[in-house]
Design a protein around this motif. Structure first.
Motif, mmCIF file in Angstrom:
data_model
loop_
_atom_site.group_PDB
_atom_site.id
_atom_site.type_symbol
_atom_site.label_atom_id
_atom_site.label_comp_id
_atom_site.label_asym_id
_atom_site.label_seq_id
_atom_site.Cartn_x
_atom_site.Cartn_y
_atom_site.Cartn_z
ATOM 1 N N THR A 125 0.932 -1.097 0.082
ATOM 2 C CA THR A 125 0.001 -0.097 0.141
ATOM 3 C C THR A 125 0.822 1.369 -0.116
ATOM 4 O O THR A 125 2.116 1.270 0.502
ATOM 5 N N ILE A 126 0.307 2.300 -0.301
ATOM 6 C CA ILE A 126 0.912 3.739 -0.204
ATOM 7 C C ILE A 126 1.349 4.031 1.131
ATOM 8 O O ILE A 126 2.290 4.571 1.325
ATOM 9 N N ASN A 127 0.637 3.458 1.950
ATOM 10 C CA ASN A 127 0.964 3.681 3.391
ATOM 11 C C ASN A 127 2.150 3.062 3.975
ATOM 12 O O ASN A 127 3.131 3.656 4.628
ATOM 13 N N THR A 128 2.246 1.716 3.550
ATOM 14 C CA THR A 128 3.639 1.002 3.823
ATOM 15 C C THR A 128 4.761 1.550 3.168
ATOM 16 O O THR A 128 5.687 1.756 3.617
ATOM 17 N N ALA A 129 4.669 2.116 1.827
ATOM 18 C CA ALA A 129 5.581 2.600 1.192
ATOM 19 C C ALA A 129 6.305 3.900 1.700
ATOM 20 O O ALA A 129 7.411 3.978 2.036
ATOM 21 N N ILE A 130 5.149 4.636 2.347
ATOM 22 C CA ILE A 130 5.853 6.018 3.167
ATOM 23 C C ILE A 130 6.362 5.472 4.170
ATOM 24 O O ILE A 130 7.491 6.296 4.479
#
Lengths: 285, 285
Positions: free
Chosen positions: B194-199
């Protein structure tokens, strides 16, 4: 509703089913002439093929129409469904962001239909898209105007082993200098930069540098009419490509950076042999 | 003949007319499962919609089939027409160069049908494609494996004001470590980043640096399900995007570099307001 619909690169059959469905919903259909004139041959029978296949009359919108009369077709799009057809992808090499911004500021809803653009279709030569650095544009040099800001970007890409896509100048419906002086617009014939001219200009700029980032022996890939049935892709040094006749527009050029073995294997299929290929059949369905 | 046909990003209607024509000519049609499982929902009714629309039975080729049994379908392609369907563009983010090389080495003719890929469709957010530097991949961190080679590339892009596309890890049909030890393959459930994990991972790596190239206040754009009807695009700082629920796969992330005014105007349409948008209608036709 304003539909901005990518047509892809080859001809009228490169539209998607989603795109066709959108066109058929629309009361008015415009096509942007700027690049389509050159790549889809709209001056000949390209337009009528398109009208037949899409089942709608299509109005060619040249650069001035888009820039000066956008408010007119944006107001049409407020009350009805209007399609704006664009060669390649709506947000590919030529951007239509400005049109979207104007539409949204007028309260017009915008929907987009994606398609291939030169920015991703160059992947066909085997060089990985994630190994490209910043894209550069090569403008036509004139006697007095020889802008070389592309050089620094290419140098930077090459210092990190990255490939560089060079987009080559297109001049369509440019008012001639003389006509502007006389206050009555007359247009120059359309011009597009060939790979040969691009390499000539690249080498001219490179030769002015102490330790140039590239020279005649630098590997490149030349693309002509990418995505169309007469597509031509040739890999070779700048010196070799300068001798190839790539034919009709549009052209673009990739300067090859550091390569991986799989990239090398693919490039080999496009390399010049003793017979200069007239046309690849690494082709298009 | 082997046809490698890009399907585009959304669903079965994103194929081009050229692509449909090619599929209909083929005796055998395969679809690559690796990304299509996640993006086209092939586990549900995506496959039968596709078969109905394309008028051909379609065989799902998982990663192993492609890697281990390629010789089988390449030999089919020597004597008949075989289609290999690929989500996005054949040479987009996931490359199929290797398949082309194997085909050509076996004397099988290859034809390609281009389509949109994530590499050009991200243009929809208004950031100009020619202002991107090298693309990076963010792999899932594990307890013992936290590779951070993306950091240096992002730093380099940012030092030149360039935008960075971050492709986020996808794990489909990975054999579990335990099952490999036991010598009998069992598969982990599919995972996508997810974008959240990537960030989270990006910030973890950034915080280890003296003067990090980005931080929680750095502007980004998050994309989920790009090109599909439920597409979601949100612009905001890393801190803001970390709180957004982007929903189902696939996700990708752009770290914004130096912007021009037109880029800013477009980004504004995607910026977070007090209400977190559930879904954009900056949409898909």
């Amino acid at each position: 509703m304003l539909y901005i619909i990518g047509l892809g690169l080859g001809d009228e059959r490169d539209i998607t089913l989603r795109g066709i469905d959108a066109v058929k919903k629309c009361d008015k259909v415009y096509i942007e002439a700027y690049t389509s004139l050159l790549s889809f041959g709209l001056s000949t029978d390209g337009l009528s093929n398109m009208e037949k296949l899409y089942g709608r009359p299509i109005t060619v919108a040249d650069r001035e129409t888009v820039e000066e009369k956008a408010d007119h077709f944006l107001s049409e799009a407020r009350d009805s469904d209007v399609a704006f057809l664009v060669v390649g992808d709506p947000f590919g090499a030529t951007t239509h962001s400005d049109l979207v911004v104007r539409a949204k500021n007028l309260g017009v809803q915008v929907k987009v239909v994606f398609n291939a653009s030169v920015m991703n279709a160059i992947g066909i030569c085997g060089l990985q898209l994630y190994r490209y650095g910043e894209t550069v544009s090569i403008p036509f040099f004139t006697e007095t105007w020889r802008p070389d800001s592309f050089y620094e970007k290419i140098q930077r890409n090459r210092s990190h082993g990255l490939h560089t896509l060079c987009l080559l100048d297109i001049r369509v419906k440019e008012p001639s200098f003389e006509s502007l002086c006389r206050g009555r617009k007359q247009y120059e014939p359309p011009r597009f930069m060939t790979i040969n001219t691009a390499i000539e200009q690249l080498l001219e700029v490179g030769q002015l540098q102490g330790e140039p980032a590239y020279n005649e022996d630098t590997d490149c890939v030349g693309f002509a009419r990418l995505g169309s049935e007469g597509q031509m892709i040739v890999a070779g040094t700048m010196r070799q490509l300068q001798k190839v006749d790539f034919g009709a527009p549009l052209h673009c050029l990739v300067i090859v950076g550091k390569t991986h073995p799989v990239e090398e294997e693919m490039l080999d299929f496009y390399k010049l042999t003793d017979d200069i290929p007239q046309q690849n059949d690494n082709g298009i369905a």
